[in-house]
Design a protein around this motif. Structure first.
Motif, PDB file in Angstrom:
ATOM      1  N   ASP A  38       7.865  -5.829 -16.087  1.00  0.00           N
ATOM      2  CA  ASP A  38       9.265  -5.520 -15.886  1.00  0.00           C
ATOM      3  C   ASP A  38       9.551  -5.383 -14.389  1.00  0.00           C
ATOM      4  N   PRO A  39      10.463  -6.159 -13.828  1.00  0.00           N
ATOM      5  CA  PRO A  39      10.732  -6.076 -12.389  1.00  0.00           C
ATOM      6  C   PRO A  39      11.386  -4.765 -11.968  1.00  0.00           C
ATOM      7  N   SER A  40      11.974  -4.043 -12.910  1.00  0.00           N
ATOM      8  CA  SER A  40      12.618  -2.784 -12.523  1.00  0.00           C
ATOM      9  C   SER A  40      11.597  -1.763 -12.028  1.00  0.00           C
ATOM     10  N   ARG A  41      10.368  -1.824 -12.527  1.00  0.00           N
ATOM     11  CA  ARG A  41       9.326  -0.922 -12.030  1.00  0.00           C
ATOM     12  C   ARG A  41       8.988  -1.239 -10.580  1.00  0.00           C
ATOM     13  N   ALA A  42       8.843  -2.531 -10.268  1.00  0.00           N
ATOM     14  CA  ALA A  42       8.549  -2.945  -8.898  1.00  0.00           C
ATOM     15  C   ALA A  42       9.709  -2.594  -7.973  1.00  0.00           C
ATOM     16  N   MET A  43      10.922  -2.734  -8.468  1.00  0.00           N
ATOM     17  CA  MET A  43      12.111  -2.413  -7.669  1.00  0.00           C
ATOM     18  C   MET A  43      12.165  -0.916  -7.379  1.00  0.00           C
ATOM     19  N   ALA A  44      11.894  -0.087  -8.373  1.00  0.00           N
ATOM     20  CA  ALA A  44      11.918   1.363  -8.170  1.00  0.00           C
ATOM     21  C   ALA A  44      10.821   1.793  -7.189  1.00  0.00           C
ATOM     22  N   PHE A  45       9.634   1.236  -7.361  1.00  0.00           N
ATOM     23  CA  PHE A  45       8.534   1.542  -6.447  1.00  0.00           C
ATOM     24  C   PHE A  45       8.887   1.115  -5.026  1.00  0.00           C
ATOM     25  N   SER A  46       9.455  -0.078  -4.895  1.00  0.00           N
ATOM     26  CA  SER A  46       9.827  -0.599  -3.585  1.00  0.00           C
ATOM     27  C   SER A  46      10.896   0.261  -2.930  1.00  0.00           C
ATOM     28  N   ASP A  47      11.893   0.686  -3.696  1.00  0.00           N
ATOM     29  CA  ASP A  47      12.927   1.569  -3.151  1.00  0.00           C
ATOM     30  C   ASP A  47      12.315   2.863  -2.627  1.00  0.00           C
ATOM     31  N   ALA A  48      11.337   3.384  -3.348  1.00  0.00           N
ATOM     32  CA  ALA A  48      10.665   4.605  -2.896  1.00  0.00           C
ATOM     33  C   ALA A  48       9.909   4.372  -1.594  1.00  0.00           C
ATOM     34  N   VAL A  49       9.241   3.235  -1.493  1.00  0.00           N
ATOM     35  CA  VAL A  49       8.504   2.923  -0.267  1.00  0.00           C
ATOM     36  C   VAL A  49       9.465   2.767   0.904  1.00  0.00           C
ATOM     37  N   PHE A  50      10.578   2.072   0.702  1.00  0.00           N
ATOM     38  CA  PHE A  50      11.567   1.935   1.780  1.00  0.00           C
ATOM     39  C   PHE A  50      12.097   3.308   2.201  1.00  0.00           C
ATOM     40  N   ALA A  51      12.327   4.200   1.241  1.00  0.00           N
ATOM     41  CA  ALA A  51      12.801   5.548   1.563  1.00  0.00           C
ATOM     42  C   ALA A  51      11.762   6.314   2.389  1.00  0.00           C
ATOM     43  N   ILE A  52      10.504   6.155   2.048  1.00  0.00           N
ATOM     44  CA  ILE A  52       9.442   6.822   2.805  1.00  0.00           C
ATOM     45  C   ILE A  52       9.368   6.265   4.222  1.00  0.00           C
ATOM     46  N   ILE A  53       9.519   4.962   4.361  1.00  0.00           N
ATOM     47  CA  ILE A  53       9.485   4.346   5.694  1.00  0.00           C
ATOM     48  C   ILE A  53      10.608   4.910   6.561  1.00  0.00           C
TER      49      ILE A  53
END
Length: 182
Positions: A38-53
């Motif tokens: 499911d791409p929504s999992r990758a999208m949520a993870f990616s959003d979290a990584v961008f927020a951490i950056i």
């Protein structure tokens, strides 16, 4: 071992279920679910990584020490930190916007797309380091150090660009993972 790319419309018989949207794996010609995530999992993870950056970038914005009456001067002395933060914030913001736009075209994730997504996140995650180095070098005023810092920042920028090229190449080589254009 089977392929991790899944069976999409291009390799399936006419009896396969063809969807234009959704996140569940398609059913291949042999009736088995394609191995897509499911791409929504990758999208949520990616959003979290961008927020951490972004959070790591802002940690360099610390208030200076100042004697009475010298606050404005000390704030102005830190202009390289503010400039480096702004440049990197905008770069991460553009990456986040492009990432969201790319994911609007993805209906399933295979291992290759997952790894290329991780490459984008990894490369972008390096950005706080050259940002801090650049700010310190510009603040110190040594031309040789400034050149090295700019080169480091540029090298990380090039790495980010290469990671995006890998990501889009992976998308283009696996059209079955993409939402139908029709």
């Amino acid at each position: 071992m089977g392929s991790d790319h899944g069976a999409g419309p291009a390799g399936a018989s006419g009896s396969s279920q063809r969807r234009s949207t959704g996140t569940a794996p398609e059913v291949s010609a042999d009736g088995h679910a394609a191995r897509w995530s499911d791409p929504s999992r990758a999208m949520a993870f990616s959003d979290a990584v961008f927020a951490i950056i972004i959070t790591l970038l802002v940690l360099d914005l610390v208030p200076p020490d100042w004697p009475p009456g010298r606050l404005l001067a000390r704030l102005m002395d830190r202009w390289p930190t503010y400039a480096a933060y702004l440049a990197s914030y905008l770069l991460v913001g553009v990456a986040w916007i492009n990432h969201a736009a790319a994911f609007r075209h993805i209906r399933g994730m295979d291992r290759g797309l997952m790894w290329s997504n991780l490459a984008v996140l990894f490369a972008t995650g390096l950005l706080p380091f050259p940002t801090a180095v650049l700010a310190q070098a510009l603040g110190a005023g040594n031309l040789a150090d400034e050149r090295i810092a700019v080169g480091l920042y540029g090298a990380i920028g090039a790495l980010i660009t290469l990671s995006w090229l890998l990501f889009f190449q992976c998308m283009s080589r696996h059209p079955a993972l993409l939402v139908d254009a029709t």
